[in-house]
Design a protein around this motif. Structure first.
Motif, PDB file in Angstrom:
ATOM      1  N   GLY A  40       0.821  -1.195   0.000  1.00  0.00           N
ATOM      2  CA  GLY A  40       0.000   0.000   0.000  1.00  0.00           C
ATOM      3  C   GLY A  40       0.855   1.244   0.000  1.00  0.00           C
ATOM      4  N   PRO A  41       0.287   2.382   0.316  1.00  0.00           N
ATOM      5  CA  PRO A  41       1.086   3.605   0.341  1.00  0.00           C
ATOM      6  C   PRO A  41       2.098   3.633   1.477  1.00  0.00           C
ATOM      7  N   GLN A 120       8.847   2.305   9.583  1.00  0.00           N
ATOM      8  CA  GLN A 120       7.672   2.791   8.885  1.00  0.00           C
ATOM      9  C   GLN A 120       8.161   3.386   7.574  1.00  0.00           C
ATOM     10  N   ALA A 121       7.504   3.067   6.488  1.00  0.00           N
ATOM     11  CA  ALA A 121       7.961   3.529   5.183  1.00  0.00           C
ATOM     12  C   ALA A 121       6.779   3.866   4.302  1.00  0.00           C
ATOM     13  N   SER A 122       7.017   4.799   3.381  1.00  0.00           N
ATOM     14  CA  SER A 122       5.978   5.225   2.459  1.00  0.00           C
ATOM     15  C   SER A 122       6.597   5.513   1.103  1.00  0.00           C
ATOM     16  N   ALA A 123       5.901   5.119   0.045  1.00  0.00           N
ATOM     17  CA  ALA A 123       6.328   5.421  -1.321  1.00  0.00           C
ATOM     18  C   ALA A 123       5.085   5.641  -2.174  1.00  0.00           C
ATOM     19  N   THR A 129      -0.688   8.107  -5.882  1.00  0.00           N
ATOM     20  CA  THR A 129      -1.023   6.703  -6.109  1.00  0.00           C
ATOM     21  C   THR A 129       0.088   5.793  -5.595  1.00  0.00           C
ATOM     22  N   THR A 130      -0.275   4.549  -5.361  1.00  0.00           N
ATOM     23  CA  THR A 130       0.675   3.564  -4.855  1.00  0.00           C
ATOM     24  C   THR A 130       1.676   3.163  -5.929  1.00  0.00           C
ATOM     25  N   VAL A 131       2.922   2.961  -5.536  1.00  0.00           N
ATOM     26  CA  VAL A 131       3.960   2.473  -6.439  1.00  0.00           C
ATOM     27  C   VAL A 131       3.913   0.950  -6.424  1.00  0.00           C
ATOM     28  N   SER A 132       3.629   0.357  -7.561  1.00  0.00           N
ATOM     29  CA  SER A 132       3.471  -1.097  -7.610  1.00  0.00           C
ATOM     30  C   SER A 132       4.804  -1.810  -7.416  1.00  0.00           C
ATOM     31  N   ASP A 133       4.724  -2.971  -6.779  1.00  0.00           N
ATOM     32  CA  ASP A 133       5.876  -3.847  -6.558  1.00  0.00           C
ATOM     33  C   ASP A 133       6.991  -3.150  -5.792  1.00  0.00           C
ATOM     34  N   ALA A 134       6.625  -2.282  -4.865  1.00  0.00           N
ATOM     35  CA  ALA A 134       7.633  -1.609  -4.042  1.00  0.00           C
ATOM     36  C   ALA A 134       8.051  -2.512  -2.882  1.00  0.00           C
ATOM     37  N   LYS A 135       9.327  -2.392  -2.485  1.00  0.00           N
ATOM     38  CA  LYS A 135       9.854  -3.163  -1.369  1.00  0.00           C
ATOM     39  C   LYS A 135      10.675  -2.260  -0.466  1.00  0.00           C
ATOM     40  N   VAL A 136      10.574  -2.518   0.833  1.00  0.00           N
ATOM     41  CA  VAL A 136      11.429  -1.854   1.808  1.00  0.00           C
ATOM     42  C   VAL A 136      12.630  -2.766   2.058  1.00  0.00           C
ATOM     43  N   ILE A 137      13.819  -2.223   1.880  1.00  0.00           N
ATOM     44  CA  ILE A 137      15.052  -2.998   2.037  1.00  0.00           C
ATOM     45  C   ILE A 137      15.703  -2.645   3.363  1.00  0.00           C
TER      46      ILE A 137
END
Length: 469
Positions: A40-41, A120-123, A129-137
């Motif tokens: 999600g966002p 906590q992270a946001s992209a 809009t949400t960034v598809s296929d986002a990952k927190v590293i």
């Protein structure tokens, strides 16, 4: 006292000393790598301990040129949450489009956060809009016993004791900062082999967009974490930068392949060929870089440019663009890198580099190369450097050697190949004292203690030791 103590009685003097009981220490952090789906966002999660954080997304599902991405994080340390911090989004760090390594995932610059146990992270895009296929590293590089060691300069030629060309400054090697060389095979066996460009024509100055309050002992771990991020998270073959410099004025070897050679990096997309990248560790958009950092950056660039006969005040053409030999990342594309406060120091850097290298090139090898012509010799591949008995520069078509005793001469073709196999500048054969010349039945070249002889009918080259004619 509130703490258990023990009494040590010094019988010989009658003195007593109260010592606190040693407290148990936390075990050193172990290396780890975590990827959290950012469906999600935003996301919030408790995690294993980590020290570096970034956000990535698929290059194929969110290609360059679409809506800008806005990313931010905050982390949990000692039970409390930090303030939100924006992550720098740079879509033009990385390999050249034609390079054998690809940009599998786009992403932010990584951020060093110390020891954290939650994130906590946001992209989101510029339209929310949400960034598809986002990952927190989340990367924990671990702690090595050598992290607290100061690099030793033994065996390194110091500037005050050497003549032109400007010498290589003391540098922390990959082994010393703890590079796991097995990681270079993570994206395929081809990645394990370093790639080289033709020569060195320019230097690009970057900043890592990281924090500025790191400690001396944290830097090796920061470099290991960046290495992991570039390989595992972004899909590159290795650490993108050729060299790094910390705020304490220490230089670190970056990408594998030999600091003295023109290793193809992944630092300035489309401009990596025939250049090298120096990244200063920190964020210098609003903070001025320390004097020690600027000085070491100047020394690293002076060494590479002078060895390859480049002036810091010249311009060259890379990928169809005319650029200065010392340029900032933002000179190639619209980017904040290397930060306004560092970018404003490029004029000082050029002048300092010019002072360090003496303002002009005048070595015997350079004069010899000018006499033959660079069109014939090609460009320097291994810039002018010390050998056991003199100096050498390896050009595209010839290797040129100099010493006071032998003068300046070169090897080419099968003579160059055989001489390299013997160990160029070898103590037994010595340096060349003539260039190649024709004799009956073939070719010959004289060295300080022997000859290389090419028998044309046989198509073979022989080594003859001794001083007989």
């Amino acid at each position: 006292m509130g703490k258990t103590s023990r009494l040590l009685t010094l019988a010989a003097t009658g003195l007593s000393l109260v010592l606190p009981t040693p407290q148990p220490q936390s075990p050193p952090a172990q290396p780890s790598y975590q990827e959290l789906a950012l469906d999600g966002p935003s996301i919030q999660a408790e995690t294993k301990p980590f020290s570096m954080v970034a956000i990535t997304w698929s290059q194929s599902t969110w290609p360059q040129g679409t809506q800008p991405v806005s990313a931010k994080v905050r982390v949990q340390r000692d039970g409390s949450w930090t303030d939100w911090q924006a992550l720098q989004v740079e879509d033009d760090h990385g390999p050249d489009p034609s390079a054998p390594e690809g940009i599998e995932r786009a992403g932010t610059d990584p951020l060093w956060v110390g020891n954290a146990t939650g994130v906590q992270a946001s992209a989101v895009t510029s339209s929310g809009t949400t960034v598809s296929d986002a990952k927190v590293i989340l990367i924990q590089p671990g702690v090595l016993d050598t992290d607290a060691d100061e690099p030793r300069a033994s065996g390194v030629i110091q500037p005050e004791a050497s003549r032109a060309p400007y010498p290589m400054p003391a540098m922390v090697s990959r082994k010393r900062w703890g590079a796991d060389e097995r990681l270079r095979s993570h994206n395929g066996a081809a990645c394990a082999r370093p790639k080289y460009t033709t020569t060195v024509q320019a230097a690009f100055v970057h900043h890592t967009a990281d924090r500025n309050d790191y400690t001396r002992t944290q830097v090796p771990a920061m470099v290991r974490a960046m290495y992991t991020y570039h390989v595992k998270s972004r899909g590159w073959c290795d650490l993108g930068y050729n060299f790094l410099v910390d705020r304490f004025g220490r230089a670190f070897e970056g990408r594998y392949g030999g600091a003295q050679l023109p290793v193809l990096g992944a630092h300035t997309a489309a401009f990596n060929s025939n250049s090298f990248g120096v990244a200063v560790i920190g964020n210098f958009e609003n903070t001025a870089p320390p004097a020690a950092m600027l000085e070491m950056t100047a020394r690293v660039i002076a060494w590479k440019l002078d060895a390859n006969y480049r002036s810091p005040h010249a311009t060259i053409v890379l990928d169809g663009s005319r650029l200065h030999t010392v340029s900032g990342h933002r000179d190639t594309k619209a980017t904040a890198c290397p930060g306004q406060q560092l970018y404003s120091k490029l004029g000082w850097l050029k002048q300092r580099i010019n002072t360090l290298i003496g303002g002009s090139v005048s070595t015997p090898i350079y004069r010899y190369a000018r006499g033959i012509g660079f069109t014939y010799l090609g460009q320097p591949f291994w810039g002018e450097h010390r050998t056991r008995t003199g100096w050498a520069t390896y050009f595209a078509t010839r290797d040129v050697f100099f010493s006071v005793a032998s003068g300046t001469h070169s090897t080419a073709g099968v003579f160059r190949t055989r001489y390299r196999r013997l160990g160029a500048g070898s103590a037994r054969l010595g340096l060349p004292v003539t260039d190649l010349y024709a004799v009956k039945g073939g070719l010959k070249q004289k060295f300080q203690r022997g000859w290389l002889i090419y028998n044309q009918p046989q198509g073979k080259i022989y080594v003859q030791y001794g001083r007989a004619s």
